[in-house]
Motif scaffolding. Structure first.
Motif, PDB file in Angstrom:
ATOM      1  N   ASP A 306      -8.882  -5.497  11.432  1.00  0.00           N
ATOM      2  CA  ASP A 306      -8.679  -6.639  12.304  1.00  0.00           C
ATOM      3  C   ASP A 306      -7.216  -7.048  12.262  1.00  0.00           C
ATOM      4  N   PHE A 307      -6.861  -8.104  13.026  1.00  0.00           N
ATOM      5  CA  PHE A 307      -5.425  -8.347  13.115  1.00  0.00           C
ATOM      6  C   PHE A 307      -4.834  -9.009  11.889  1.00  0.00           C
ATOM      7  N   PHE A 308      -5.604  -9.731  11.099  1.00  0.00           N
ATOM      8  CA  PHE A 308      -5.050 -10.235   9.843  1.00  0.00           C
ATOM      9  C   PHE A 308      -4.951  -9.121   8.805  1.00  0.00           C
ATOM     10  N   THR A 309      -5.755  -8.073   8.947  1.00  0.00           N
ATOM     11  CA  THR A 309      -5.602  -6.898   8.100  1.00  0.00           C
ATOM     12  C   THR A 309      -4.251  -6.247   8.367  1.00  0.00           C
ATOM     13  N   ALA A 310      -3.922  -6.091   9.635  1.00  0.00           N
ATOM     14  CA  ALA A 310      -2.622  -5.516   9.999  1.00  0.00           C
ATOM     15  C   ALA A 310      -1.486  -6.391   9.494  1.00  0.00           C
ATOM     16  N   GLY A 311      -1.671  -7.713   9.560  1.00  0.00           N
ATOM     17  CA  GLY A 311      -0.639  -8.621   9.073  1.00  0.00           C
ATOM     18  C   GLY A 311      -0.424  -8.498   7.576  1.00  0.00           C
ATOM     19  N   GLY A 312      -1.525  -8.425   6.819  1.00  0.00           N
ATOM     20  CA  GLY A 312      -1.397  -8.248   5.377  1.00  0.00           C
ATOM     21  C   GLY A 312      -0.698  -6.954   5.029  1.00  0.00           C
ATOM     22  N   MET A 313      -1.000  -5.907   5.785  1.00  0.00           N
ATOM     23  CA  MET A 313      -0.346  -4.631   5.544  1.00  0.00           C
ATOM     24  C   MET A 313       1.154  -4.719   5.837  1.00  0.00           C
ATOM     25  N   ALA A 314       1.507  -5.387   6.929  1.00  0.00           N
ATOM     26  CA  ALA A 314       2.925  -5.546   7.270  1.00  0.00           C
ATOM     27  C   ALA A 314       3.689  -6.260   6.154  1.00  0.00           C
ATOM     28  N   ALA A 315       3.062  -7.275   5.555  1.00  0.00           N
ATOM     29  CA  ALA A 315       3.705  -8.000   4.459  1.00  0.00           C
ATOM     30  C   ALA A 315       3.904  -7.092   3.255  1.00  0.00           C
ATOM     31  N   ALA A 316       2.892  -6.300   2.912  1.00  0.00           N
ATOM     32  CA  ALA A 316       3.010  -5.390   1.767  1.00  0.00           C
ATOM     33  C   ALA A 316       4.089  -4.341   2.001  1.00  0.00           C
ATOM     34  N   LEU A 317       4.164  -3.824   3.227  1.00  0.00           N
ATOM     35  CA  LEU A 317       5.188  -2.832   3.541  1.00  0.00           C
ATOM     36  C   LEU A 317       6.591  -3.436   3.423  1.00  0.00           C
ATOM     37  N   ALA A 318       6.720  -4.706   3.802  1.00  0.00           N
ATOM     38  CA  ALA A 318       8.007  -5.389   3.639  1.00  0.00           C
ATOM     39  C   ALA A 318       8.355  -5.552   2.163  1.00  0.00           C
ATOM     40  N   VAL A 319       7.362  -5.901   1.351  1.00  0.00           N
ATOM     41  CA  VAL A 319       7.587  -6.067  -0.088  1.00  0.00           C
ATOM     42  C   VAL A 319       8.076  -4.762  -0.702  1.00  0.00           C
ATOM     43  N   VAL A 320       7.392  -3.661  -0.412  1.00  0.00           N
ATOM     44  CA  VAL A 320       7.755  -2.390  -1.025  1.00  0.00           C
ATOM     45  C   VAL A 320       9.132  -1.932  -0.574  1.00  0.00           C
ATOM     46  N   LYS A 321       9.437  -2.072   0.711  1.00  0.00           N
ATOM     47  CA  LYS A 321      10.775  -1.659   1.154  1.00  0.00           C
ATOM     48  C   LYS A 321      11.848  -2.505   0.483  1.00  0.00           C
ATOM     49  N   THR A 322      11.585  -3.792   0.306  1.00  0.00           N
ATOM     50  CA  THR A 322      12.540  -4.652  -0.389  1.00  0.00           C
ATOM     51  C   THR A 322      12.749  -4.172  -1.822  1.00  0.00           C
ATOM     52  N   LEU A 323      11.662  -3.884  -2.520  1.00  0.00           N
ATOM     53  CA  LEU A 323      11.755  -3.426  -3.908  1.00  0.00           C
ATOM     54  C   LEU A 323      12.483  -2.095  -4.012  1.00  0.00           C
ATOM     55  N   GLU A 324      12.309  -1.260  -3.009  1.00  0.00           N
ATOM     56  CA  GLU A 324      12.962   0.057  -3.028  1.00  0.00           C
ATOM     57  C   GLU A 324      14.455  -0.025  -2.722  1.00  0.00           C
ATOM     58  N   THR A 325      14.861  -1.007  -1.931  1.00  0.00           N
ATOM     59  CA  THR A 325      16.249  -1.036  -1.442  1.00  0.00           C
ATOM     60  C   THR A 325      17.135  -2.070  -2.105  1.00  0.00           C
ATOM     61  N   ALA A 326      16.563  -3.086  -2.753  1.00  0.00           N
ATOM     62  CA  ALA A 326      17.385  -4.125  -3.385  1.00  0.00           C
ATOM     63  C   ALA A 326      18.172  -3.531  -4.557  1.00  0.00           C
TER      64      ALA A 326
END
Length: 399
Positions: A306-326
């Motif tokens: 559902d669309f909040f599932t997609a939203g939660g996934m988008a947040a997690a993907l942002a977290v991981v990219k931040t952790l990888e690039t900071a």
């Protein structure tokens, strides 16, 4: 000499073990949502599922970044601002989380913003929507992966194809989500020639919409042109159905509203042909991230995301990219990595706008189709409304 050599070797070994232990310490992330006390619990549970799937996808199933496991600490706001502030402070302080993600209600989330500033730690807002969450009363520690009210309403306005022949009455709940949404809709219509004839705000939890509907009918019925009631109600109460039951068609009035979660979409079968805009529908996006999400969710949960599932996934993907690039996990370095950062999501690319940390993103223009073989009304894709088609106001300026 041999003793000194042994001591040096022992010290070196101890340092190596200490370094290894340090490298394996978990990266703690708080997921703060309302899990009790409201019908919005379903939104929170979807977001949590999406967040967990997002971590899995982004880390290739290891749930690790740079050799360190990610530990998710879940806390319940109970949909109460005071509880939300307390559990966020507990997460930042006692639990020593690196950053937090939440929450569900815009009103509750608004109360959490000062806590992030007090502890000087990042809060990623997901899935709360209100524009004000990145507005003047927000702060530089707030990043927002969820769409905002302006995106909802600019996309909705584009779907209505507004001109001087369009007359609209609006219905929304009387809190941050509803107020910000209608203000954004008015801004989106500015200069189009369309007219807002009346605005109705009802308390959260309203079940009887008769009086508000009659006022909207009276404001619209004598207008010459296209007459629309825009419904922007996130909660229960079935406002669209109750308005429809009062027969708006006798005045030539039609309804328009954004899309909704799958459990609500069966009620949209009453509105075949209705056009509107929505954050996400699982069949609307064709990209590798969404394909993985749809296939995995279908396999594990016997149904589409559902669309909040997609939203939660988008947040997690942002977290991981931040952790990888900071360059480090100090807050200032995390902020530096996130400002202007783009990353791929089930909706395609999102980008954190440096000025206010709102994630710019696309929306879906849909048209409702009814298929008797499908349990819910199908929001068929008309087109993807790209981020650069919407002029989203800057909430605050960090420069």
């Amino acid at each position: 000499m041999k003793l000194l050599t042994r001591l040096a070797a022992t010290v070196a070994t101890s340092i190596a073990f200490a370094g290894a232990a340090s490298a394996e310490e978990p990266i703690k992330i708080a997921l703060i949502h309302g899990l009790s006390g409201s019908s919005f619990e379903a939104f929170s549970k979807q977001a949590q599922t999406g967040f967990e799937l997002g971590l899995e996808y982004a880390t290739g199933g290891t749930n690790e970044v740079k050799g360190r496991p990610i530990e998710v600490i879940v806390k319940d706001t109970q949909f109460k601002p005071d509880v939300a502030r307390a559990v966020l402070a507990e997460a930042y302080g006692d639990d020593e989380v690196l950053l937090a993600v939440g929450a569900t209600s815009s009103g509750v989330t608004k109360g959490m913003l000062p806590i992030a500033e007090e502890y000087e730690k990042i809060l990623i807002v997901e899935p709360a929507v209100a524009d004000s969450l990145t507005g003047p009363d927000s702060n530089r520690y707030i990043f927002k992966t969820s769409r905002n009210s302006s995106m909802d309403m600019q996309a909705q306005a584009l779907a209505l194809k507004p001109d001087e022949n369009l007359f609209v009455a609006t219905l929304a709940e009387d809190y941050a989500f509803g107020r910000d949404g209608i203000e954004a809709f008015k801004t989106a219509l500015a200069g189009s020639g369309a007219t807002i004839v009346t605005e109705e705000f009802v308390p959260q939890g309203t079940a009887d919409f008769t009086a508000a509907t009659e006022r909207m009918f009276n404001a619209l019925k004598d207008k010459e042109g296209r007459k629309v009631i825009l419904v922007y109600v996130a909660g229960s109460g079935d406002a669209p159905g109750k308005i429809q039951a009062l027969d708006p068609e006798r005045y030539g009035i039609e309804l328009s509203m954004g899309g909704h979660i799958l459990p609500v979409l069966p009620t949209y079968k009453r509105f075949p042909g209705m056009e509107g805009a929505v954050y996400y529908y699982y069949e609307a996006y064709d990209n590798p991230v969404n394909k993985w999400l749809v296939d995995t969710h279908q396999e594990r949960f016997d149904g589409p995301p559902d669309f909040f599932t997609a939203g939660g996934m988008a947040a997690a993907l942002a977290v991981v990219k931040t952790l990888e690039t900071a360059t480090s996990y100090e807050t200032e370095d995390l902020i530096a990595a996130m400002e202007g950062m783009s990353w791929e999501t089930p909706k395609g690319k999102m980008t954190f706008r440096p000025e206010d940390h709102q994630a710019l993103q696309s929306m879906v223009h849909f048209k409702i189709r009814v298929d008797d073989n499908v349990d819910w009304a199908i929001p068929d894709l008309v087109r993807i409304i790209e981020a650069d088609e919407m002029s989203i106001p800057v909430g605050r300026n960090n420069n």
